[in-house]
Write a protein that holds these residues in place. Sequence first.
Motif, short mmCIF file in Angstrom:
data_model
loop_
_atom_site.label_atom_id
_atom_site.label_comp_id
_atom_site.label_asym_id
_atom_site.label_seq_id
_atom_site.Cartn_x
_atom_site.Cartn_y
_atom_site.Cartn_z
N GLY A 49 3.94 0.97 0.00
CA GLY A 49 4.32 1.57 1.27
C GLY A 49 5.82 1.56 1.40
N ALA A 50 6.37 2.52 2.15
CA ALA A 50 7.83 2.57 2.31
C ALA A 50 8.21 3.22 3.63
CB ALA A 50 8.46 3.35 1.15
N LEU A 51 9.32 2.75 4.18
CA LEU A 51 9.95 3.36 5.35
C LEU A 51 11.33 3.81 4.89
CD1 LEU A 51 10.00 4.02 8.41
CD2 LEU A 51 10.90 1.70 8.78
N LEU A 52 11.56 5.13 4.87
CA LEU A 52 12.76 5.71 4.30
C LEU A 52 13.56 6.52 5.32
CD1 LEU A 52 11.12 7.44 1.18
CD2 LEU A 52 12.21 5.20 1.16
N TRP A 53 14.86 6.58 5.11
CA TRP A 53 15.69 7.65 5.67
C TRP A 53 15.80 8.61 4.49
CZ3 TRP A 53 20.93 6.45 8.52
CH2 TRP A 53 21.46 7.64 9.05
N ASN A 54 15.04 9.71 4.54
CA ASN A 54 14.86 10.48 3.32
C ASN A 54 15.95 11.52 3.07
OD1 ASN A 54 14.21 12.87 4.74
ND2 ASN A 54 12.01 12.59 4.49
N GLY A 55 15.84 12.20 1.95
CA GLY A 55 16.86 13.15 1.53
C GLY A 55 16.99 14.37 2.40
N ASP A 60 10.87 8.80 7.26
CA ASP A 60 9.63 9.06 6.54
C ASP A 60 8.95 7.72 6.26
OD1 ASP A 60 7.62 9.94 4.86
OD2 ASP A 60 8.95 10.92 3.43
N ALA A 61 7.75 7.57 6.80
CA ALA A 61 6.94 6.37 6.54
C ALA A 61 5.68 6.80 5.81
CB ALA A 61 6.58 5.68 7.85
N PHE A 62 5.41 6.14 4.68
CA PHE A 62 4.21 6.52 3.94
C PHE A 62 3.57 5.32 3.26
CE2 PHE A 62 7.60 7.04 0.75
CZ PHE A 62 7.06 6.37 -0.34
N SER A 66 -2.51 5.75 -4.95
CA SER A 66 -2.96 6.80 -5.90
C SER A 66 -3.16 8.12 -5.16
CB SER A 66 -4.25 6.38 -6.61
OG SER A 66 -4.04 5.20 -7.36
N GLY A 67 -2.29 8.38 -4.22
CA GLY A 67 -2.36 9.50 -3.29
C GLY A 67 -1.97 8.98 -1.92
N TYR A 68 -1.59 9.88 -1.03
CA TYR A 68 -1.09 9.45 0.27
C TYR A 68 -2.23 9.02 1.19
CZ TYR A 68 3.61 10.94 -0.88
OH TYR A 68 4.84 11.05 -1.47
N TYR A 119 -3.99 7.53 8.53
CA TYR A 119 -4.87 6.56 7.90
C TYR A 119 -6.32 6.86 8.29
CZ TYR A 119 -1.30 3.12 6.42
OH TYR A 119 -0.27 2.46 5.80
N SER A 120 -7.24 6.64 7.39
CA SER A 120 -8.65 6.70 7.74
C SER A 120 -9.00 5.50 8.61
CB SER A 120 -9.53 6.73 6.49
OG SER A 120 -9.33 5.56 5.71
N SER A 121 -10.08 5.60 9.37
CA SER A 121 -10.48 4.55 10.28
C SER A 121 -10.75 3.25 9.54
CB SER A 121 -11.73 4.97 11.05
OG SER A 121 -12.15 3.96 11.93
N GLY A 122 -10.07 2.17 9.97
CA GLY A 122 -10.27 0.86 9.36
C GLY A 122 -9.65 0.69 7.99
N ALA A 123 -8.75 1.59 7.60
CA ALA A 123 -8.17 1.53 6.25
C ALA A 123 -7.37 0.25 6.03
CB ALA A 123 -7.28 2.74 6.03
N THR A 124 -7.35 -0.20 4.78
CA THR A 124 -6.48 -1.30 4.36
C THR A 124 -5.16 -0.71 3.90
OG1 THR A 124 -8.35 -2.68 3.68
CG2 THR A 124 -6.22 -3.15 2.68
N THR A 125 -4.06 -1.22 4.40
CA THR A 125 -2.74 -0.68 4.08
C THR A 125 -2.07 -1.45 2.95
OG1 THR A 125 -1.33 -2.03 5.51
CG2 THR A 125 -2.56 -0.23 6.56
#
Length: 215
Positions: A49-55, A60-62, A66-68, A119-125
């Motif tokens: 996971g990352a919190l960015l000040w992007n280009g 941008d928080a993601f 293996s996919g977003y 996030y899907s409901s109840g997802a693990t981050t």
Amino acid sequence: MASTHLSRTNTSGTSTQKGTISVWIKSSEEPSGNNQTTLASWGDANNHGALLWNGSDKIDAFDYQSGYASQLQTNAVLRDCSAWYHIVYSWDTTLSTANDRQKIYINGIEQTYSTRTNYSSGATTSWNANSYSMRVGALNSSSYFSGSMTHVHFIDGTAYAASTFGETDSTSGIWKPKTSPSVTYGNNGFFLKMENASAMGTDSSGNSNTFTVSG
């Protein structure tokens, strides 16, 4: 310097579904094509996971699994390198309404988004995964933050609003920090004031989750 960052290894956390990041940042240069990481939780290239000040000059928080698994990118762009910005990112995957499961605030204002993957409901981050490397100012071996940070809070187990960490000055109308916010940090939570150049990784949360300085 460009490669300077802090890191520590997560232990078993309070929650892998709820949390908050609050950080004050001032960039020394407009990102303009280069991602600048504020915080990241790094497992490997396929899990982080990352919190960015992007280009694109956006926040941008993601969470990449293996996919977003999630992503928020603000409509707002930040281009004033002389200004301090207060960024809050909070998440709670247990909430029933998908759009409520993650939020970004800039200087106390909840944002609108040009990109949204909920996030899907109840997802693990990835944010509080056991044995992941929590990093301040870096993603992996790139995307270093160039500038200044202060009052970096990571909350393990509670999704807080920006008003927990900041408030509007009654005289100037300027958004300012609450220097001692009333929060529960959780097992992996920390508070880095970054007030001592010789001890930038000192944790002031009471958890003693001290970081190692690299670069």
